[in-house]
Design a protein around this motif. Structure first.
Motif, short mmCIF file in Angstrom:
data_model
loop_
_atom_site.label_atom_id
_atom_site.label_comp_id
_atom_site.label_asym_id
_atom_site.label_seq_id
_atom_site.Cartn_x
_atom_site.Cartn_y
_atom_site.Cartn_z
N ASN A 251 35.70 47.55 60.05
CA ASN A 251 35.05 48.46 61.04
C ASN A 251 35.63 49.53 60.75
OD1 ASN A 251 32.82 48.26 62.52
ND2 ASN A 251 33.80 48.23 64.49
N ASN B 293 35.77 48.20 69.96
CA ASN B 293 36.88 49.23 70.05
C ASN B 293 37.60 49.10 71.40
OD1 ASN B 293 35.99 50.27 67.44
ND2 ASN B 293 34.03 50.88 68.25
N VAL C 214 32.23 44.65 74.94
CA VAL C 214 30.62 44.39 74.83
C VAL C 214 30.14 42.83 75.02
CG1 VAL C 214 30.10 46.19 73.03
CG2 VAL C 214 30.89 43.93 72.26
N TRP D 116 34.86 38.02 63.79
CA TRP D 116 35.89 39.04 64.58
C TRP D 116 36.64 37.87 65.60
CZ3 TRP D 116 35.19 44.48 64.31
CH2 TRP D 116 33.78 44.63 63.73
P1 ADP Z 1 22.08 42.92 70.13
O1 ADP Z 1 22.12 41.86 69.06
O2 ADP Z 1 21.71 42.46 71.49
O3 ADP Z 1 21.12 44.03 69.81
P2 ADP Z 1 24.84 43.78 69.21
O4 ADP Z 1 25.59 42.59 69.43
O5 ADP Z 1 24.45 43.91 67.84
O6 ADP Z 1 23.38 43.72 70.18
O7 ADP Z 1 25.60 44.93 69.99
C1 ADP Z 1 26.39 44.89 71.20
C2 ADP Z 1 26.88 46.03 71.18
O8 ADP Z 1 27.95 46.44 70.46
C3 ADP Z 1 26.08 47.50 71.13
O9 ADP Z 1 26.31 48.29 72.18
C4 ADP Z 1 26.46 47.80 69.67
O10 ADP Z 1 26.16 49.26 69.78
C5 ADP Z 1 28.02 47.42 69.70
N1 ADP Z 1 28.29 47.25 68.38
C6 ADP Z 1 27.48 46.34 67.36
N2 ADP Z 1 28.20 46.26 66.31
C7 ADP Z 1 29.46 46.92 66.40
C8 ADP Z 1 30.16 47.29 65.27
N3 ADP Z 1 30.47 46.79 64.16
N4 ADP Z 1 31.38 48.39 65.76
C9 ADP Z 1 31.27 49.15 67.24
N5 ADP Z 1 30.29 48.69 67.80
C10 ADP Z 1 29.29 47.65 67.63
#
Ligand code: ADP
Length: 578
Positions: A114, A346, A350, A385
């Motif tokens: 990442n 980060n 989330v 992760w």
């Molecule tokens: P969904 O699958 O419900 O659409 P995600 O799990 O993809 O949601 O994302 C959840 C949150 O994590 C979002 O705010 C997204 O911007 C953030 N996010 C997803 N992947 C990454 C990443 N590789 N690095 C940083 N933030 C991420």
């Protein structure tokens, strides 16, 4: 482990090879002195009778010729051995380092990737290893070997006449001082050059990846400012680096070679005062012209060695990032449990304190608004992760205690962004199970409804897919990924929005393929379209990283919460479409 071995990230074999290369290089340098000594002796044989009277001893001269030919042969053999020990060994070592990096990358958590982009990793593997290769072959062994040869020659000359030896070497410290004082400036410039190269390769990659958009927007003729700027910056800094190295090296070289003048001057004084004879003085001067070559090469190599840290810094970060560990290889069943799981990519969480159970053999759907954390949960279960708080278990075993590769063997993925390799269709499907026979691959392809479109390709299953299979449609790519998963036959299936962006015909085929894939498996399915999850055994509704509702479709509809709201919104929008 010695400091040099650590600094160069050498394997034990690599370090041994480096020591052998240094010995071989020193041997070559020393054997090169032989023809030189023979030449000096021939000169002496000819000039002594001229200076002191008498006849030239031709039998001595022929004998020296013979010795000269033998010593030339020795030089050839030493150089051959030297080449084998330095170049071939360094290629082997840098190849081993590349493999070591690739192997280590495989074991790193996704959090590492990442923070790094693709071009940085490519540079690490290709260019840094090449720089290392050249350090191992053409910098370090000659540097140390020349150091040894020059010191030996210096001692030899001092025995001969210490005053003249002092004149020869009096400029050496000054030349070294110039290189030493310039090191900060050189390192700074070199760091800038590395950054500029990285930026340029980033821009080139972006340009190539965006070619479709560039063409579709009719921008092909327009200059791309950022790419232009990056390439220009790289050129500018390359010129600066060359200039700086050139200026420092030529100043050091000039100062060094002033030693010849000093030696001639002092030699002449000693000659006139009768303290030395003409012939030995001439021999000495002949020797002096030879000694500065290796010293200059030491100075040049020292300059490259100053950049060692910059070259190895990225490699150090990469190789010292801890790999994912775990020893357990098997689990007794495929019940999955998340307890109080909290995770942040980060800084911001989330996934927030989620606890849930996914029983073996059940179909679990994750739903919720975009960005609510559905994909993240599936990635955490696969341990792409590592979570910061809480625990995820499979069959009661913490996934952190499991060997990453064994954990992967329990899971198959069907993600929306399917990665295809520049290989045949057959091999692309076989990735699911590298030991599968051609027949097994074809059976999986048939079950995933790939067979028909694959057979229409020019060479059927042996057709090369090209870079990332850009010739295939979204549905075809997805069916190939389902064929892979069928071939792998893992007990846990992670499905990520598998049919979200397909046309109706493709969607039906993909749905049918998925139905075969998930038979009797533990399934975690992410779907935006709620009608596809109506039959799931349980549905988890996520909102903003939290688990807000759970139950079957009917139970959730009765609750009249977020799920019911989302369901109605989607039904309405479907109605509009119809
Ligand atoms: P969904 O699958 O419900 O659409 P995600 O799990 O993809 O949601 O994302 C959840 C949150 O994590 C979002 O705010 C997204 O911007 C953030 N996010 C997803 N992947 C990454 C990443 N590789 N690095 C940083 N933030 C991420």
């Amino acid at each position: 482990m010695s400091k040099l071995q650590k600094a160069l990230f050498l394997s034990d074999k690599g370090y041994k090879d480096l020591k052998k290369a240094i010995c071989a290089c020193t041997l070559t340098n020393l054997t090169m002195l032989l023809p030189f000594c023979v030449t000096v002796m021939i000169f002496s044989e000819i000039l002594t009778p001229v200076a002191n009277g008498g006849n030239v001893q031709w039998n001595h001269i022929w004998l020296l010729w013979g010795v000269g030919i033998i010593s030339a042969l020795l030089v050839f053999l030493a150089a051959k051995n030297d080449y084998r020990k330095t170049y071939i060994a360094s290629y082997q070592e840098s190849n081993a380092t590349r493999l070591r990096i690739a192997d280590h990358l495989r074991k790193l958590p996704m959090s590492f990737f990442n923070t790094k982009d693709l071009s940085e990793l490519t540079t690490n593997m290709m260019s840094d290893c090449s720089s290392m290769e050249s350090l191992l072959s053409s910098t370090i062994p000659p540097l140390i070997a020349n150091g040894i040869t020059v010191t030996l020659t210096c001692i030899l000359l001092a025995f001969f006449d210490w005053r003249l030896a002092l004149c020869v070497f009096c400029t050496v410290p000054l030349a070294f001082l110039i290189i030493w004082l310039s090191r900060k400036h050189q390192i700074k410039l070199f760091e800038k050059q590395v950054k500029a190269k990285l930026n340029a390769s980033d821009q080139v990659q972006e340009y190539l990846e965006g070619m479709k958009i560039i063409k579709s927007c009719g921008l092909s003729g327009v200059h791309f400012k950022s790419l232009d700027n990056a390439l220009l910056a790289m050129k500018k800094i390359a010129v600066k680096v060359e200039m700086a190295v050139g200026v420092f090296m030529s100043s050091a070289s000039m100062i060094l070679q002033a030693g010849i003048g000093i030696t001639i001057f002092v030699g002449a004084l000693l000659l006139t005062s009768g303290e030395i004879e003409l012939l030995p003085l001439l021999m000495f001067l002949l020797m002096v012209t030879r000694i500065y070559g290796p010293i200059l090469s030491i100075l040049a190599n020292l300059s490259s060695l100053l950049n060692l840290n910059v070259v190895t810094n990225r490699m150090r970060t990469l190789l010292t990032t801890p790999a994912m560990e775990g020893k357990e290889k098997e689990v007794s069943n495929c019940d999955i449990e998340l307890s109080h799981v909290t995770f942040a990519y980060n800084q911001e969480n989330v996934i927030k304190d989620i606890s849930c159970k996914i029983p073996q053999g059940s179909v679990t759907a994750l739903v919720g608004p975009s960005g609510s954390g559905k994909s993240t949960i599936s990635k955490l279960i696969a341990r792409f992760w590592d979570i910061q708080k809480g625990k995820i278990t499979i069959g009661g075993k913490d996934i952190k205690a499991m060997e990453p590769e064994s954990l992967m063997s329990y899971m198959s993925f069907v993600f929306q962004d399917v990665t295809l390799f520049n290989d045949t269709v057959m091999n692309n499907i076989r990735i699911g199970n590298p030991n599968a026979t051609d027949e097994q691959v074809i059976t999986a392809a048939q079950a995933a409804y790939c067979d028909e479109f694959v057979r229409e390709m020019p060479e059927g299953y042996q057709t090369l897919l090209g870079e990332n299979g850009s010739t295939l449609s979204g549905g075809e790519r997805q069916r190939i990924s389902i064929a892979r998963a069928l071939l792998k036959n893992a007990p846990i299936i992670l499905l990520d929005e598998a049919t979200a962006s397909l046309d109706p015909e493709n969607e039906v085929l993909v749905q049918k393929a998925i139905a075969k894939l998930i038979e009797g498996k533990t399934v975690i399915m992410i779907a935006h379209r709620l009608r596809t999850v109506v039959d799931a055994d349980q549905i988890f509704v996520l909102e903003n990283g939290k688990l807000v509702e759970s139950g079957t479709h009917n139970e959730l509809m009765k609750k009249q919460g977020l799920y019911q709201k989302l369901y109605h919104i989607q039904q309405e929008s479907l109605g509009w479409v119809v």
